[in-house]
Scaffold this motif. Structure first.
Motif, PDB file in Angstrom:
ATOM      1  N   UNK A  44       0.837  -1.199   0.000  1.00 12.75           N
ATOM      2  CA  UNK A  44       0.000   0.000   0.000  1.00 12.75           C
ATOM      3  C   UNK A  44       0.870   1.246   0.000  1.00 12.75           C
ATOM      4  N   UNK A  45       0.263   2.352  -0.333  1.00 14.25           N
ATOM      5  CA  UNK A  45       0.908   3.643  -0.222  1.00 14.25           C
ATOM      6  C   UNK A  45       1.384   4.196  -1.548  1.00 14.25           C
ATOM      7  N   UNK A  46       1.733   5.476  -1.541  1.00 11.96           N
ATOM      8  CA  UNK A  46       2.124   6.147  -2.778  1.00 11.96           C
ATOM      9  C   UNK A  46       3.414   5.609  -3.394  1.00 11.96           C
ATOM     10  N   UNK A  47       4.348   5.125  -2.574  1.00 17.72           N
ATOM     11  CA  UNK A  47       5.592   4.582  -3.135  1.00 17.72           C
ATOM     12  C   UNK A  47       5.311   3.323  -3.945  1.00 17.72           C
ATOM     13  N   UNK A  48       4.477   2.447  -3.402  1.00 18.51           N
ATOM     14  CA  UNK A  48       4.103   1.224  -4.121  1.00 18.51           C
ATOM     15  C   UNK A  48       3.322   1.579  -5.388  1.00 18.51           C
ATOM     16  N   UNK A  49       2.454   2.569  -5.297  1.00 12.11           N
ATOM     17  CA  UNK A  49       1.683   2.986  -6.472  1.00 12.11           C
ATOM     18  C   UNK A  49       2.605   3.529  -7.566  1.00 12.11           C
ATOM     19  N   UNK A  56       3.422  -0.943 -15.110  1.00 12.76           N
ATOM     20  CA  UNK A  56       2.425  -0.964 -16.179  1.00 12.76           C
ATOM     21  C   UNK A  56       2.882  -0.158 -17.379  1.00 12.76           C
ATOM     22  N   UNK A  57       3.675   0.850 -17.163  1.00 16.14           N
ATOM     23  CA  UNK A  57       4.275   1.582 -18.282  1.00 16.14           C
ATOM     24  C   UNK A  57       5.223   0.660 -19.045  1.00 16.14           C
ATOM     25  N   UNK A  58       5.991  -0.146 -18.318  1.00 15.19           N
ATOM     26  CA  UNK A  58       6.905  -1.089 -18.956  1.00 15.19           C
ATOM     27  C   UNK A  58       6.168  -2.044 -19.894  1.00 15.19           C
ATOM     28  N   UNK A  59       5.014  -2.514 -19.461  1.00 18.53           N
ATOM     29  CA  UNK A  59       4.277  -3.488 -20.267  1.00 18.53           C
ATOM     30  C   UNK A  59       3.470  -2.828 -21.378  1.00 18.53           C
ATOM     31  N   UNK A  69      -0.048   6.318 -11.531  1.00 19.92           N
ATOM     32  CA  UNK A  69       0.666   7.588 -11.326  1.00 19.92           C
ATOM     33  C   UNK A  69      -0.222   8.555 -10.539  1.00 19.92           C
ATOM     34  N   UNK A  70      -1.521   8.597 -10.880  1.00 20.00           N
ATOM     35  CA  UNK A  70      -2.430   9.477 -10.135  1.00 20.00           C
ATOM     36  C   UNK A  70      -2.489   9.074  -8.667  1.00 20.00           C
ATOM     37  N   UNK A  71      -2.607   7.774  -8.389  1.00 21.06           N
ATOM     38  CA  UNK A  71      -2.636   7.316  -6.992  1.00 21.06           C
ATOM     39  C   UNK A  71      -1.345   7.670  -6.257  1.00 21.06           C
ATOM     40  N   UNK A  78       7.823  10.250 -18.929  1.00 21.70           N
ATOM     41  CA  UNK A  78       7.941  10.337 -20.379  1.00 21.70           C
ATOM     42  C   UNK A  78       9.305   9.841 -20.876  1.00 21.70           C
ATOM     43  N   UNK A  79      10.289   9.769 -20.002  1.00 17.64           N
ATOM     44  CA  UNK A  79      11.638   9.380 -20.401  1.00 17.64           C
ATOM     45  C   UNK A  79      11.787   7.879 -20.555  1.00 17.64           C
TER      46      UNK A  79
END
Length: 102
Positions: A44-49, A56-59, A69-71, A78-79
């Motif tokens: 849980x938490x923003x670091x895990x998010x 998910x960006x990788x996939x 990213x919003x969570x 973008x890099x």
């Protein structure tokens, strides 16, 4: 631990003692996306998010990545993926290199 220490630990068969989001990044760097995803999915938490977003960006699931990213309260990256992974790792490790990435 610094980012350089993190990178050096990638030569090992198992990660050192790390917080779950950083451990997920370690497994990602080792090429085990599934293991990394299981780790952050259970955290849980923003670091895990933030790490979850990176995965998910990788996939290539950019819509799902945007949700995470919003969570995390972070802008969509973008890099390059490796550059992003290192920036996240440095930030979560408290490495001074990351202070400008926050």
């Amino acid at each position: 631990m610094t980012l350089d220490d993190f990178r050096a630990s990638l030569a090992d068969a198992a990660p050192p003692a790390l917080a779950a989001p950083v451990e997920a990044l370690w497994w990602t760097a080792k090429g085990d996306w599934d293991r990394a995803h299981r780790i952050v999915q259970d955290a849980d938490g923003p670091d895990a998010a933030w790490v979850h977003a990176h995965l998910h960006r990788m996939e290539g699931d950019l819509g799902n990545a945007a949700y995470w990213y919003r969570l995390a309260g972070r802008p969509v990256a973008r890099g390059g993926l490796e550059e992003e992974r290192d920036a996240i790792a440095a930030a979560l490790l408290g490495d001074p290199v990351a202070r400008s990435a926050r």
